[in-house]
Design a protein around this motif. Structure first.
Motif, PDB file in Angstrom:
ATOM      1  N   PHE A 181       0.846  -1.182   0.000  1.00 32.52           N
ATOM      2  CA  PHE A 181       0.000   0.000   0.000  1.00 32.52           C
ATOM      3  C   PHE A 181       0.891   1.245   0.000  1.00 32.52           C
ATOM      4  N   ILE A 182       0.589   2.192  -0.873  1.00 30.45           N
ATOM      5  CA  ILE A 182       1.386   3.417  -0.923  1.00 30.45           C
ATOM      6  C   ILE A 182       0.478   4.637  -0.867  1.00 30.45           C
ATOM      7  N   VAL A 183       0.809   5.556   0.029  1.00 29.17           N
ATOM      8  CA  VAL A 183       0.134   6.848   0.053  1.00 29.17           C
ATOM      9  C   VAL A 183       0.962   7.802  -0.804  1.00 29.17           C
ATOM     10  N   ALA A 184       0.351   8.358  -1.827  1.00 30.79           N
ATOM     11  CA  ALA A 184       1.070   9.316  -2.675  1.00 30.79           C
ATOM     12  C   ALA A 184       0.421  10.677  -2.488  1.00 30.79           C
ATOM     13  N   ASP A 185       1.102  11.567  -1.772  1.00 27.86           N
ATOM     14  CA  ASP A 185       0.545  12.887  -1.475  1.00 27.86           C
ATOM     15  C   ASP A 185       0.988  13.876  -2.548  1.00 27.86           C
ATOM     16  N   GLU A 186       0.075  14.249  -3.406  1.00 26.96           N
ATOM     17  CA  GLU A 186       0.375  15.188  -4.494  1.00 26.96           C
ATOM     18  C   GLU A 186       1.696  14.829  -5.183  1.00 26.96           C
ATOM     19  N   LYS A 211       1.323  -5.140  -7.937  1.00 29.58           N
ATOM     20  CA  LYS A 211       0.000  -5.322  -7.326  1.00 29.58           C
ATOM     21  C   LYS A 211      -0.192  -4.382  -6.131  1.00 29.58           C
ATOM     22  N   LEU A 212       0.027  -3.110  -6.401  1.00 30.44           N
ATOM     23  CA  LEU A 212      -0.039  -2.122  -5.321  1.00 30.44           C
ATOM     24  C   LEU A 212      -1.447  -1.574  -5.153  1.00 30.44           C
ATOM     25  N   THR A 213      -1.683  -1.026  -3.989  1.00 26.93           N
ATOM     26  CA  THR A 213      -2.895  -0.255  -3.740  1.00 26.93           C
ATOM     27  C   THR A 213      -2.439   1.165  -3.427  1.00 26.93           C
ATOM     28  N   TYR A 214      -3.109   2.135  -4.029  1.00 24.54           N
ATOM     29  CA  TYR A 214      -2.697   3.522  -3.782  1.00 24.54           C
ATOM     30  C   TYR A 214      -3.781   4.319  -3.059  1.00 24.54           C
ATOM     31  N   LEU A 215      -3.330   5.170  -2.162  1.00 27.96           N
ATOM     32  CA  LEU A 215      -4.170   6.284  -1.747  1.00 27.96           C
ATOM     33  C   LEU A 215      -3.527   7.514  -2.376  1.00 27.96           C
ATOM     34  N   LEU A 216      -4.212   8.085  -3.347  1.00 33.16           N
ATOM     35  CA  LEU A 216      -3.660   9.229  -4.064  1.00 33.16           C
ATOM     36  C   LEU A 216      -4.302  10.500  -3.531  1.00 33.16           C
ATOM     37  N   ILE A 217      -3.450  11.430  -3.113  1.00 32.83           N
ATOM     38  CA  ILE A 217      -3.958  12.705  -2.620  1.00 32.83           C
ATOM     39  C   ILE A 217      -3.664  13.743  -3.683  1.00 32.83           C
ATOM     40  N   ALA A 218      -4.686  14.451  -4.141  1.00 33.56           N
ATOM     41  CA  ALA A 218      -4.444  15.395  -5.228  1.00 33.56           C
ATOM     42  C   ALA A 218      -5.513  16.453  -5.222  1.00 33.56           C
ATOM     43  N   HIS A 219      -5.164  17.637  -5.741  1.00 31.77           N
ATOM     44  CA  HIS A 219      -6.208  18.640  -5.892  1.00 31.77           C
ATOM     45  C   HIS A 219      -6.549  18.805  -7.367  1.00 31.77           C
ATOM     46  N   ASN A 220      -5.720  18.229  -8.230  1.00 34.28           N
ATOM     47  CA  ASN A 220      -5.958  18.347  -9.658  1.00 34.28           C
ATOM     48  C   ASN A 220      -6.925  17.250 -10.119  1.00 34.28           C
ATOM     49  N   LEU A 221      -8.152  17.680 -10.437  1.00 34.86           N
ATOM     50  CA  LEU A 221      -9.178  16.696 -10.762  1.00 34.86           C
ATOM     51  C   LEU A 221      -8.858  15.899 -12.007  1.00 34.86           C
ATOM     52  N   VAL A 223      -5.930  14.888 -12.967  1.00 33.41           N
ATOM     53  CA  VAL A 223      -5.019  13.837 -12.541  1.00 33.41           C
ATOM     54  C   VAL A 223      -5.803  12.730 -11.836  1.00 33.41           C
ATOM     55  N   VAL A 224      -6.737  13.149 -10.994  1.00 34.68           N
ATOM     56  CA  VAL A 224      -7.531  12.178 -10.242  1.00 34.68           C
ATOM     57  C   VAL A 224      -8.354  11.315 -11.193  1.00 34.68           C
ATOM     58  N   ARG A 225      -8.947  11.936 -12.164  1.00 40.46           N
ATOM     59  CA  ARG A 225      -9.766  11.147 -13.083  1.00 40.46           C
ATOM     60  C   ARG A 225      -8.905  10.165 -13.862  1.00 40.46           C
ATOM     61  N   TYR A 226      -7.736  10.619 -14.234  1.00 43.52           N
ATOM     62  CA  TYR A 226      -6.837   9.753 -14.994  1.00 43.52           C
ATOM     63  C   TYR A 226      -6.389   8.552 -14.177  1.00 43.52           C
ATOM     64  N   MET A 227      -6.194   8.758 -12.885  1.00 44.54           N
ATOM     65  CA  MET A 227      -5.551   7.730 -12.081  1.00 44.54           C
ATOM     66  C   MET A 227      -6.504   6.813 -11.312  1.00 44.54           C
ATOM     67  N   SER A 228      -7.666   7.336 -10.899  1.00 40.54           N
ATOM     68  CA  SER A 228      -8.294   6.612  -9.797  1.00 40.54           C
ATOM     69  C   SER A 228      -9.469   5.732 -10.160  1.00 40.54           C
TER      70      SER A 228
ATOM     71  N   VAL B 255       2.918  19.427 -29.227  1.00 40.77           N
ATOM     72  CA  VAL B 255       2.192  18.164 -29.332  1.00 40.77           C
ATOM     73  C   VAL B 255       2.379  17.357 -28.047  1.00 40.77           C
ATOM     74  N   GLY B 256       3.633  17.255 -27.615  1.00 38.26           N
ATOM     75  CA  GLY B 256       3.931  16.494 -26.401  1.00 38.26           C
ATOM     76  C   GLY B 256       3.245  17.095 -25.184  1.00 38.26           C
ATOM     77  N   LEU B 257       3.261  18.418 -25.110  1.00 33.56           N
ATOM     78  CA  LEU B 257       2.653  19.102 -23.975  1.00 33.56           C
ATOM     79  C   LEU B 257       1.161  18.776 -23.920  1.00 33.56           C
ATOM     80  N   LEU B 258       0.506  18.841 -25.065  1.00 31.28           N
ATOM     81  CA  LEU B 258      -0.931  18.557 -25.093  1.00 31.28           C
ATOM     82  C   LEU B 258      -1.212  17.104 -24.739  1.00 31.28           C
ATOM     83  N   GLU B 259      -0.306  16.233 -25.124  1.00 31.15           N
ATOM     84  CA  GLU B 259      -0.513  14.820 -24.796  1.00 31.15           C
ATOM     85  C   GLU B 259      -0.186  14.514 -23.342  1.00 31.15           C
ATOM     86  N   SER B 260       0.437  15.474 -22.667  1.00 32.58           N
ATOM     87  CA  SER B 260       0.788  15.268 -21.254  1.00 32.58           C
ATOM     88  C   SER B 260      -0.332  15.669 -20.317  1.00 32.58           C
ATOM     89  N   ILE B 261      -1.281  16.442 -20.818  1.00 31.98           N
ATOM     90  CA  ILE B 261      -2.254  17.044 -19.917  1.00 31.98           C
ATOM     91  C   ILE B 261      -3.483  16.162 -19.789  1.00 31.98           C
TER      92      ILE B 261
END
Ligand SMILES: Nc1ncnc2c1ncn2[C@@H]1O[C@H](COP(=O)(O)OP(=O)(O)OP(=O)(O)O)[C@@H](O)[C@H]1O
Ligand SMILES: Nc1ncnc2c1ncn2[C@@H]1O[C@H](COP(=O)(O)OP(=O)(O)OP(=O)(O)O)[C@@H](O)[C@H]1O
Ligand code: SF4
Ligand code: SF4
Ligand SMILES: [Mg+2]
Ligand SMILES: [Mg+2]
Lengths: 327, 326, 295
Positions: A181-186, A211-221, A223-228, B255-261
């Protein structure tokens, strides 16, 4: 199956320093209610995110989970065992299973240690590795986190690395003991945009591989949508909404969640957005508003909101919301 | 868009910092224009020279730094040729700037209202009382709920969002022809950032001011700007109108920047990101500065690329512009 | 296997020497500090060499050579008992350095332990230790030292111990304040997360990051310990069996009008030595301060 981490009624109040006036008038000690009674269940193998504005209590939750601060109240079960009832010895043993990646890779690496010493420290402490053996393992770990060839990097000091590389070193340290288990704070918020994605991808790969479990702390939504897989939205120490990540993004129920999602500047200039704009700023966690904590800024406030605190109720399968409007 | 006169023209601007380790070429030959009523964005990652560019336009480059070449034309007049006294008449009055860090911008021991009034008194020759009235009304314009209280406060008593608003009020107070905002929302939470973005859009609609917005966040730029210049390691690598850049980026870095976001709008299966790290500005890579990280790099890229106009108003600094990317 | 171990140690060694070279580069930029170091070398050499080379007993009495002014055979002149002042000054350097270094060694050891513990643990431990420290800081040091030496006798050992025990609070405070800010840093939390023990955190993480101000301070303290010893001896409270610049000054008082050299040379020796340590401290400060060093 039993969740890997279960948090029950967790509270963390920090004492506010008394000023001399307070002492003179012998006023009562006041508290910052950083985390105010939250429940979480994190299943094995998922990424659970905590989201919220600055000061909402995300980091505090992570620190309590990592036993870096003692909770004021509540229980944390790791694989069914209450971690705060463990003996010192067992708690240290638990460190092998729970690790953390910090927000600021410029501060989280000891500037006077080489990469070998930094990444090798957990290996020495828990496995007693030394010398060539430890060095070999560190080099392997560096290769895994994308600093290859690792042997080219082991003898360097943190200041010789860029922010992204430092975060890779910090991640190597976190996975050194093969934790569960890993806590990743921002973990990416202090990095350049083009680097952020590479670190997020690394975290995803490691999760699959180990086979990890993450608790991801983030304010960037984004990033959150991408990861969680699941997420909880926090506001002033309380959970406002939680559920499966896609459910929440596609069908946000709480006014605060809606505001957060619509506030996020997206790079699509053609989307005409109707922002749910909030007035004012986040109130002080020392004296949070009564009733619903969000009522001072809520555009949909009802009369009852100022008196009664809404409970978290299930609106669809596993999707919980604390708002009088949706009850 | 389009028809307006240029308010600001920057031509081949170069600003270097001599240091012990060597010369930091923080801004190395950038050119762009801001037309009447237009909002232009300058976007790029940390350390690529955005703030230095803005400070050069204001002729406020900090100590070891020096503007070593180029022209900065404000309605056709080269600001780099003005005397310091003449320049003081330009700063604040004709070009206003809000800074990345409001805490270092405001004087910590002076009331916010006095600091804003100072500029008004100097540039508009109003009395103290009239100036204060103006301060209050400007603070209202930037959406500060109790302007009188805020005017009486000291900078540390305000939250980050309020400070940013107060700084914007200060910038607006003298009706400048051009407003430069350096990272206006970076230090703020999303909710407060959204408030500020909406405010800036309203102000733009109402005042029709020309502005230059600096940010590392393409999302912020996309919301506010009509045209955008993408900076990388001291140079502008792509320059066009915002829609075109977001839809058909042509420079490999863009291009890379846009693909990073990652985007909140939809779930993407995989982000790509750009491997490597931002180059050292003392000894930048020879030829194209992006070449060590560029997947299209070849022999030709060891020579300096020239800025070329691919289609009308779309400039790219690259030997092999990407086709149909993004 | 063998070769890679070799490579490892070589890598280390090279790193250390590179670090040392970097240190010297920034230190040597401070010219006065280099001079201070040169003086220290000279003093140390004298202290060592006098013992080895000079069979001449400094305590002998030479009635035929009493109070001679500086001359070719006695460059610093002679004293009231006919002894060569140059030699006495050389012997005195040994006493001064011995007292300076030993006292500061004691003070730094105590100061580092107290400062580290109170800075790291905070709370109760800190309260008690800092109360104690404050008490020692408030009492006028020199008079207390005076009192103790007067009561318990003035052997070299007592003088060293007493100076050492009275001067550690400065070091303790200094280290405590650096520890207070360091312990909040993320890398310390990170060490906790990997399971590092308290001792490991103190010695491997905090101390290497917080020791530099203490080193600088210690170098200044050596100077002041030497001055204190001179003061004690001047008042007749030094170790009577050793040559000490302070005591030379004290005796010289009686002959100021007739033999200025008896006061001038030991006086100058004290002045130069103390100054040397201050210059070294200044140089260390420049060289060990990472922010200044980058430039
Ligand atoms: N050691 C402490 N002592 C007192 N108050 C604290 C302490 N640590 C945190 N707080 C307070 O607790 C509240 C929650 O802080 P926390 O750091 O958990 O928020 P966060 O959600 O992580 O915010 P950010 O996005 O800014 O990191 C804040 O109001 C903060 O000021
Ligand atoms: N006073 C200075 N002395 C030396 N170098 C400097 C100085 N100020 C800036 N630089 C260098 O100039 C380059 C550009 O800096 P600048 O502040 O303009 O970047 P930026 O794009 O605004 O970055 P950020 O997003 O971090 O604000 C950087 O590499 C920086 O290290
Ligand atoms: S409970 Fe009331 S104040 Fe709180 S979010 Fe719901 S509607 Fe708004
Ligand atoms: S010039 Fe070459 S290296 Fe530079 S961006 Fe274009 S293709 Fe890549
Ligand atoms: Mg936090
Ligand atoms: Mg900047």
């Amino acid at each position: 199956m039993q969740p890997i981490v279960k948090v029950k009624g967790l509270k963390k109040y920090y004492p506010v320093e008394k000023s001399w006036i307070d002492k003179l008038l012998s006023r009562e000690r006041r508290w910052v209610r950083a985390v105010d009674s939250i429940d979480l269940e994190i299943e094995r193998g998922e990424t659970f995110s905590l989201v919220g504005e600055s000061g909402s209590g995300k980091t505090t939750t992570g620190l309590v989970l990592m036993q870096l601060v003692e909770p004021t109240e509540g229980e944390i079960l790791f694989e069914g065992r209450d971690i705060f009832s463990l003996r010192e010895e067992e708690r240290r043993r638990l460190r092998r299973d729970m690790q953390m990646v910090f927000q600021n890779p410029y501060a989280s690496l000891n500037p006077r240690m080489t990469v070998e010493e930094i990444v090798g420290e957990p290996l020495t402490i828990h496995l007693g590795l030394k010398g060539e053996e430890r060095r070999g393992r560190v080099i392997e770990l560096l290769d895994i986190v994308g600093l290859n060839p690792g042997k080219y990097y082991v003898d360097r000091y943190p200041h010789e690395f860029s922010g992204g590389q430092r975060q890779r070193i910090a991640i190597a340290r976190a996975i050194a003991l093969r934790p569960k288990f890993i806590v990743a704070d921002e973990p990416v918020s202090s990095l350049d945009v083009s680097i952020q994605a590479t670190i997020l991808n690394l975290l995803q790969e490691l999760k699959r591989e180990f086979k990890l479990t993450y608790l991801l702390i983030a304010h960037n939504l984004a990033v959150v949508r991408y990861m969680s897989d699941k997420l909880a939205i926090m506001y002033l120490g309380k959970i406002m909404e939680k559920g499966v990540s896609e459910d929440v993004f596609q069908n946000p129920q709480h006014p605060y969640t809606k505001a957060l999602i619509s506030a996020f500047p997206d790079i699509n200039p053609d989307v005409k957005r109707d922002r749910v704009l909030l007035r004012g700023e986040i109130p002080s966690p020392i004296a949070p508003p009564p009733g619903c904590r969000f009522h001072t800024r809520c555009p949909f406030r009802l009369e009852i909101c100022e008196r009664d605190e809404p409970m978290l109720v299930e609106v669809e399968d596993g999707h919980l919301v604390a708002c009088h409007m949706v009850e | 868009m389009g028809g307006g006169e240029p308010v600001l023209e920057v031509r081949d601007l170069r600003t270097y910092f001599p240091t012990m380790r060597g010369t930091v070429k923080a801004v190395d030959g950038i050119s762009f224009t801001v037309l009447e009523g237009e909002t232009v964005g300058l976007v790029g990652e940390s350390g690529c020279g955005k703030s230095t560019a803005a400070l050069s336009i204001m002729r406020l480059v900090p100590a070891p730094g020096r503007i070593v070449g180029g022209e900065v034309l404000l309605r056709g007049r080269d600001l780099l040729k003005l005397s310091e006294a003449e320049m003081r008449g330009v700063r604040g009055a004709r070009i206003a700037m809000s800074f990345q860090d409001p805490m270092t911008f405001f004087n910590p021991v002076m009331r916010i209202g006095d600091q804003i009034a100072e500029g008004i008194i100097r540039h508009q020759r109003l009395s103290r009382r009239e100036a204060w009235e103006k301060v209050i009304s400007t603070l209202e314009v930037v959406g500060i709920p109790s302007p009188r209280d805020v005017a009486m406060s000291y900078p540390h008593q305000l939250s980050g969002g309020m400070r940013q608003r107060a700084m914007m009020a200060m910038a607006l107070s003298c009706h400048p022809e051009l407003m430069i905002a350096d990272e206006p929302t970076t230090a703020l939470d999303v909710i407060i950032q959204a408030q500020l973005l909406e405010l800036m859009k309203d102000l733009k609609r109402e005042l029709g001011m020309s502005s230059l917005i600096i940010s590392h966040d393409l999302g912020v730029i996309a919301e506010l700007c009509e045209r955008v210049a993408v900076m990388y390691a001291g140079k502008i690598v792509e320059y066009s109108d915002i829609r075109r850049i977001l839809r058909e980026p042509r420079h490999p870095y863009t291009v890379g920047l846009l693909e990073s976001i990652p985007r909140v709008g939809f779930k993407k299966e995989r982000l790509i990101g750009i491997e490597g790290s931002v180059p050292d500005l003392i000894e930048p890579p020879p030829g194209c500065r992006f070449s060590p990280r560029c997947k299209y790099a070849d022999e030709k890229c060891k020579e300096d690329p020239q800025l070329i106009e691919l289609e009308e108003g779309h400039y790219v600094l690259c030997h092999h512009p990407v086709m149909g990317g993004g | 296997m063998g070769s890679s171990i070799e490579r490892l140690s070589l890598g280390r060694l090279e790193r250390y020497s590179r670090g040392l070279r970097g240190f010297w580069r920034s230190y040597s930029r401070n010219r006065p500090a280099v001079m201070g170091l040169a003086i220290l070398f000279l003093l140390t050499a004298t202290a060592v060499l006098t013992d080895l080379l000079d069979p001449y007993n400094p305590f002998g009495i030479y009635p035929s050579e009493v109070l001679l002014p500086p001359s070719f055979s006695h460059p610093f002149g002679t004293d009231d008992l006919g002894r060569d002042i140059l030699k006495l000054v050389m012997f005195g350097s040994k006493t001064s350095l011995l007292v300076g270094f030993s006292a500061v060694f004691i003070a730094s050891s105590i100061g580092i332990i107290v400062g580290a513990l109170s800075g790291y643990y905070g709370g109760r431990v800190e309260d008690i230790l800092m109360r104690l420290t404050d008490m020692l800081l408030i009492i006028p040091n020199f008079f207390l030292i005076l009192l103790i030496v007067a009561l318990f006798g003035s052997s070299l050992r007592n003088v060293v111990l007493v100076i050492g025990f009275m001067t550690w609070p400065g070091t303790a405070r200094l280290l405590r304040s650096t520890f207070l800010s360091l312990r909040e840093q993320e890398f310390v939390q990170a060490a906790r997360v990997v399971g590092a023990s308290h001792l490991r955190i103190i010695f491997r993480h905090l101390l290497p990051n917080g020791i530099y101000p203490v080193i600088v301070n210690s170098s200044l303290q050596v100077g002041s310990a030497i001055l204190t010893e001179a003061g004690l001896s001047f008042l007749g409270l030094g170790d009577p069996s050793l040559v000490s610049w302070g005591r030379m000054l004290s005796i010289a008082q009686m002959y100021v009008r007739r033999a200025w050299w008896m006061a001038a040379f030991p006086g100058a020796a004290i002045f130069i030595t103390v100054m040397a340590f201050n210059l070294i401290g200044d140089g260390l400060n420049d060289a060990l301060n990472p922010r200044l060093r980058e430039r």
